[in-house]
Design a protein around this motif. Structure first.
Motif, PDB file in Angstrom:
ATOM      1  N   SER A  70       0.874  -1.134  -0.073  1.00  0.00           N
ATOM      2  CA  SER A  70       0.148  -0.015   0.110  1.00  0.00           C
ATOM      3  C   SER A  70       0.813   1.359  -0.098  1.00  0.00           C
ATOM      4  N   PRO A  71       0.495   2.229  -0.576  1.00  0.00           N
ATOM      5  CA  PRO A  71       1.088   3.586  -0.464  1.00  0.00           C
ATOM      6  C   PRO A  71       0.826   4.336   0.852  1.00  0.00           C
ATOM      7  N   MET A  72       0.051   3.646   1.552  1.00  0.00           N
ATOM      8  CA  MET A  72      -0.389   4.282   3.070  1.00  0.00           C
ATOM      9  C   MET A  72      -1.037   5.602   2.936  1.00  0.00           C
ATOM     10  N   LYS A  73      -1.858   5.836   1.821  1.00  0.00           N
ATOM     11  CA  LYS A  73      -2.434   6.949   2.032  1.00  0.00           C
ATOM     12  C   LYS A  73      -3.599   6.908   3.079  1.00  0.00           C
ATOM     13  N   ASP A  74      -4.273   5.800   3.186  1.00  0.00           N
ATOM     14  CA  ASP A  74      -5.178   5.614   4.363  1.00  0.00           C
ATOM     15  C   ASP A  74      -4.610   4.277   5.301  1.00  0.00           C
ATOM     16  N   PHE A  75      -3.087   4.477   5.309  1.00  0.00           N
ATOM     17  CA  PHE A  75      -2.756   3.261   6.144  1.00  0.00           C
ATOM     18  C   PHE A  75      -2.919   2.022   6.146  1.00  0.00           C
ATOM     19  N   TYR A  77      -5.570   0.662   4.187  1.00  0.00           N
ATOM     20  CA  TYR A  77      -6.834   0.360   3.697  1.00  0.00           C
ATOM     21  C   TYR A  77      -7.028   1.040   2.275  1.00  0.00           C
ATOM     22  N   ASP A  78      -5.968   1.406   1.554  1.00  0.00           N
ATOM     23  CA  ASP A  78      -5.598   1.649   0.362  1.00  0.00           C
ATOM     24  C   ASP A  78      -4.729   0.530  -0.243  1.00  0.00           C
ATOM     25  N   VAL A  79      -5.499  -0.428  -0.634  1.00  0.00           N
ATOM     26  CA  VAL A  79      -4.424  -1.803  -1.019  1.00  0.00           C
ATOM     27  C   VAL A  79      -3.907  -1.783  -2.377  1.00  0.00           C
ATOM     28  N   ASP A 120      -5.329   3.693  -5.906  1.00  0.00           N
ATOM     29  CA  ASP A 120      -5.158   3.949  -7.331  1.00  0.00           C
ATOM     30  C   ASP A 120      -4.042   3.615  -7.857  1.00  0.00           C
ATOM     31  N   GLU A 121      -3.010   2.817  -7.017  1.00  0.00           N
ATOM     32  CA  GLU A 121      -1.647   2.269  -7.558  1.00  0.00           C
ATOM     33  C   GLU A 121      -2.036   0.765  -7.787  1.00  0.00           C
ATOM     34  N   HIS A 122      -3.204   0.424  -7.593  1.00  0.00           N
ATOM     35  CA  HIS A 122      -3.223  -1.035  -7.784  1.00  0.00           C
ATOM     36  C   HIS A 122      -3.207  -1.166  -9.366  1.00  0.00           C
ATOM     37  N   ALA A 123      -2.709  -2.304  -9.515  1.00  0.00           N
ATOM     38  CA  ALA A 123      -2.695  -2.651 -11.255  1.00  0.00           C
ATOM     39  C   ALA A 123      -3.964  -2.647 -11.868  1.00  0.00           C
TER      40      ALA A 123
END
Length: 552
Positions: A70-75, A77-79, A120-123
Motif C-alpha cells: 500500500s502507498p499508505m494514504k489510508d494506512f 486500507y488503500d490496497v 489508485d496504484e493497484h494494477a
C-alpha cells in the motif's frame, strides 16, 4: 416448543462445532503494536515476538488490520496488491512465522479484506483507467459527467467533498467513497467478484482462520447514479457533508447479500473459518441481519453502536441488546467499544467517573454481552485517547476535521510496553510514525503486570472467569426490567445461569435481583472486592457484578 426454549436450544454447546461463537478477539493495529527492526513502524515480526503477551490475556484469537502492499494514504486500507505484504511490515516468511506462532499458542488469526475499493496504484486500476475498452475497463465505477461537466451524482465522500474524481486518461469520473486515492471497485461485475474470491483463497491457503470484511456495505452502488436525498442535518450538527445525506444510492445496494453468499461458499471450502463484517451507517441493523442471515452468509457483524457513542448508558446497551435476541435464523453479533477508527472509549465515556473504575466496568460489560467481544490493543491497559498535536497528525480524516473531532490518530498511538524505556519499549527508533504519548506510557505493560489491581490483571481475571462460565460464551440473553441507570440480563445455558448487572450511573440504586438468584454468589465485582460476597439490593455508582445462580 415455546420461543424461549427454541432460543435456548439453539445456544446449547455451539462451540463444539463453531470455535468462533462467543470467542474473544484481540485487534492488533500492526503499525502501532511493536517495532522489531527499529524503523519506527510496528511490523509482523513485532506481532509474532509478542504473541505470548496476547495469549496471556486469555483471548481466543487476533484480528490484524491491513499489512498489504500500500502507498499508505489510508494506512493500509488503500490496497495496491491484495496478495502482497508491504515491506514496512515485513515478508511472507514473517507472516508464516506469525501464523505458526499464533496457532502454537492456541490463537486463531483473522485478517482484513477490503472489497469495496483499492488504491489508485493497484494494477487493476492502472489498467482500467487507460481507456474504455480494455479487459478491466468495467472493474471500477466510471461515469460520464453531466452535460454541464459536473459529477454524475451528488454523492459525498466519507472524508469530505464529492465522492467523484475526474480522470484525464478516461475522460470520465470515478467513484471514491473514501479518499480520492481509493477508487471504488465495481463489485456488480462478476469478474471482479471472482478476483476478490481468489484473494480470499490465497490467504486461506496460507492458514488464516477468517476475515474481517471492511466497509462491506460500500461495495455496490446504484448503477443509475441517482442523487441521495438530504438527511435534514445541517453543518452545525455534523462535521462533514457526507452526514447531510441519506446514503440510499452510493451504498447498501440490494445485491450485496448475493455477493456475500458467494463469499460464504468460498469460505466453506475451508473448514472452521470465521467471517465478521463491519457495517457502518446511522441505521445498520437491517444490513447486519441481512449480511448474517440463515447461516448461509457471514457468521457475524458489528456496527458503531458503541464505537462513536459519546456516553455509556444503560439505555444505549438495552437498545443494542434488544436488537439481538436470538431469534432463529438471526446471525451472531460482535461488539467493539474501541478500535483504530474511533476515539478510545474510556476517554469518550469517563465523564465525572473514576477513570480506572470506568475502564474496568466497560471491559466487564463488553465480556458479558451475547456475541463476540473485540478488544482493541491497549484497551486491556485502560489506555486513554492519545494526544497528538496537529503538526504530528497522519490520518487524513483527522487533518480534514481538525479540531472538531478527536480523530483516529489518538487511538493509533504506539502501544506502551516499558514505561522508562525509549519510545516506551515500542521501538528502538529515534522517531516513531506517531509519537508515544507520555500519559499512555504511565500505563505501560510493565507497570501493570505485577500490580494485582491493574486494569491489565483485571482483564485477565475476567477472561479466565468467562472461560469457566459457558453461559457467558454461548448462552442466550434475557434482558431484565431495571431502573434507568441499571442494566441487567441473564445469560443462560441448559445447565447454568449467570446474572450480569451493572449500575452505569453516578448515584447508588436500590435494585432487587430476580428471585432465582437469591443468595447467589457474586463471582466477580466492581463494587465489592470479596469474590464470595452475597448479592445486595444496593448497587454503588459505576459498579457491576456477575452472579452464578445458586446450585448451578
Amino acid at each position: 416448543m415455546n420461543r424461549q426454549t427454541e432460543i435456548l436450544a439453539a445456544s446449547l454447546d455451539p462451540q463444539a462445532k463453531e470455535w468462533w461463537r462467543g470467542a474473544v478477539i484481540y485487534q492488533i493495529y500492526p503499525r502501532s503494536f511493536r517495532d522489531s527492526n527499529g524503523d519506527g513502524i510496528g511490523d509482523l515480526k513485532g506481532i509474532a515476538d509478542n504473541l505470548d503477551y496476547v495469549a496471556s490475556l486469555g483471548v481466543d484469537g487476533i484480528w490484524i488490520s491491513p499489512f498489504f502492499t500500500s502507498p499508505m494514504k489510508d494506512f493500509g486500507y488503500d490496497v495496491a496488491d491484495y496478495c502482497g505484504i508491504d515491506p514496512s511490515f515485513g515478508t511472507f516468511d514473517d507472516f508464516d512465522q506469525l501464523i505458526e506462532r499464533a496457532h502454537a499458542l492456541g490463537l486463531k488469526v483473522i485478517i482484513d479484506q477490503v472489497y469495496s475499493h483499492t488504491s489508485d496504484e493497484h494494477a487493476w486500476f492502472q489498467e482500467s483507467r487507460q481507456d474504455r475498452t480494455n479487459p478491466k475497463a468495467d472493474w471500477y465505477v466510471w461515469a460520464d459527467p453531466k452535460p454541464d461537466g459536473s459529477p454524475p451524482s451528488n454523492w459525498q465522500s466519507v472524508f469530505g467533498g464529492s465522492a467523484w474524481a475526474w480522470d484525464g486518461p478516461r475522460k470520465q469520473y470515478y467513484l471514491h467513497n473514501f479518499l480520492e486515492e481509493q477508487p471504488d471497485l465495481n463489485v456488480h461485475n462478476r469478474d471482479v467478484q471472482d478476483a476478490l474470491l481468489d484473494v480470499a483463497r490465497f490467504w486461506l491457503d496460507r492458514g488464516v482462520d477468517g476475515f474481517r470484511l471492511d466497509a462491506l456495505n460500500f461495495s455496490m452502488h446504484d448503477p443509475e447514479f441517482r442523487d441521495n436525498p438530504p438527511s435534514g442535518a445541517s453543518m452545525e450538527q455534523v462535521t462533514r457533508p457526507f452526514d447531510m445525506q441519506i446514503k440510499i444510492f452510493n451504498q447498501s445496494h440490494a445485491d450485496i447479500p448475493a455477493f456475500i453468499e458467494r463469499i460464504r461458499e468460498t469460505i466453506d471450502e475451508y473448514p472452521d473459518r470465521f467471517t465478521v463484517a463491519e457495517v457502518g451507517g446511522p441505521e445498520p441493523l437491517e444490513e447486519m441481519k441481512a449480511f448474517t442471515a440463515d447461516g448461509k452468509r457471514l457468521d457475524s457483524a458489528y456496527n458503531f453502536d458503541f464505537l462513536y457513542a459519546p456516553d455509556f448508558t444503560a439505555e444505549r446497551i438495552k437498545a443494542s441488546l434488544g436488537n439481538w435476541d436470538g431469534t432463529p435464523g438471526e446471525g451472531w453479533p460482535s461488539w467493539a467499544f474501541s478500535n483504530h477508527d474511533a476515539p478510545r472509549s474510556t476517554t469518550r465515556w469517563m465523564g465525572d467517573a473514576d477513570y480506572g473504575q470506568m475502564a474496568r466496568l466497560a471491559m466487564m460489560v463488553l465480556l458479558s454481552l451475547r456475541g463476540n467481544p473485540i478488544i482493541y490493543q491497549g484497551e486491556e491497559l485502560a489506555l486513554p485517547q492519545g494526544e497528538v498535536a496537529f503538526e504530528d497528525l497522519q490520518d487524513p480524516e483527522a487533518i480534514a476535521n481538525w479540531p472538531h473531532t478527536l480523530g483516529r490518530d489518538g487511538s493509533r498511538t504506539p502501544l506502551p510496553w516499558v514505561k522508562n524505556a525509549p519510545q516506551a519499549g515500542f521501538s528502538d527508533a529515534n522517531q516513531t510514525w506517531l509519537k508515544v504519548d507520555p500519559v499512555q506510557a504511565e500505563r505501560a505493560v510493565d507497570q501493570q503486570t505485577d500490580d494485582d489491581g491493574s486494569a491489565l490483571n483485571h482483564t485477565r481475571r475476567l477472561l479466565a472467569l468467562r472461560r469457566s462460565l459457558p453461559p457467558l460464551i454461548s448462552g442466550s440473553s434475557e434482558l431484565l426490567k431495571t431502573p434507568c441507570d441499571i442494566i441487567a440480563f441473564i445469560r443462560r445455558t441448559e445447565n447454568q445461569a449467570v446474572l450480569c448487572a451493572y449500575n452505569l450511573g453516578s448515584a447508588a440504586y436500590q435494585w432487587t435481583p430476580p428471585a432465582e438468584f437469591a443468595h447467589s454468589n457474586i463471582v466477580v465485582s466492581e463494587a465489592v472486592g470479596d469474590g464470595s460476597a452475597k448479592l445486595t439490593e444496593l448497587m454503588p455508582p459505576h459498579s457491576g457484578y456477575w452472579a452464578v445462580k445458586k446450585g448451578a
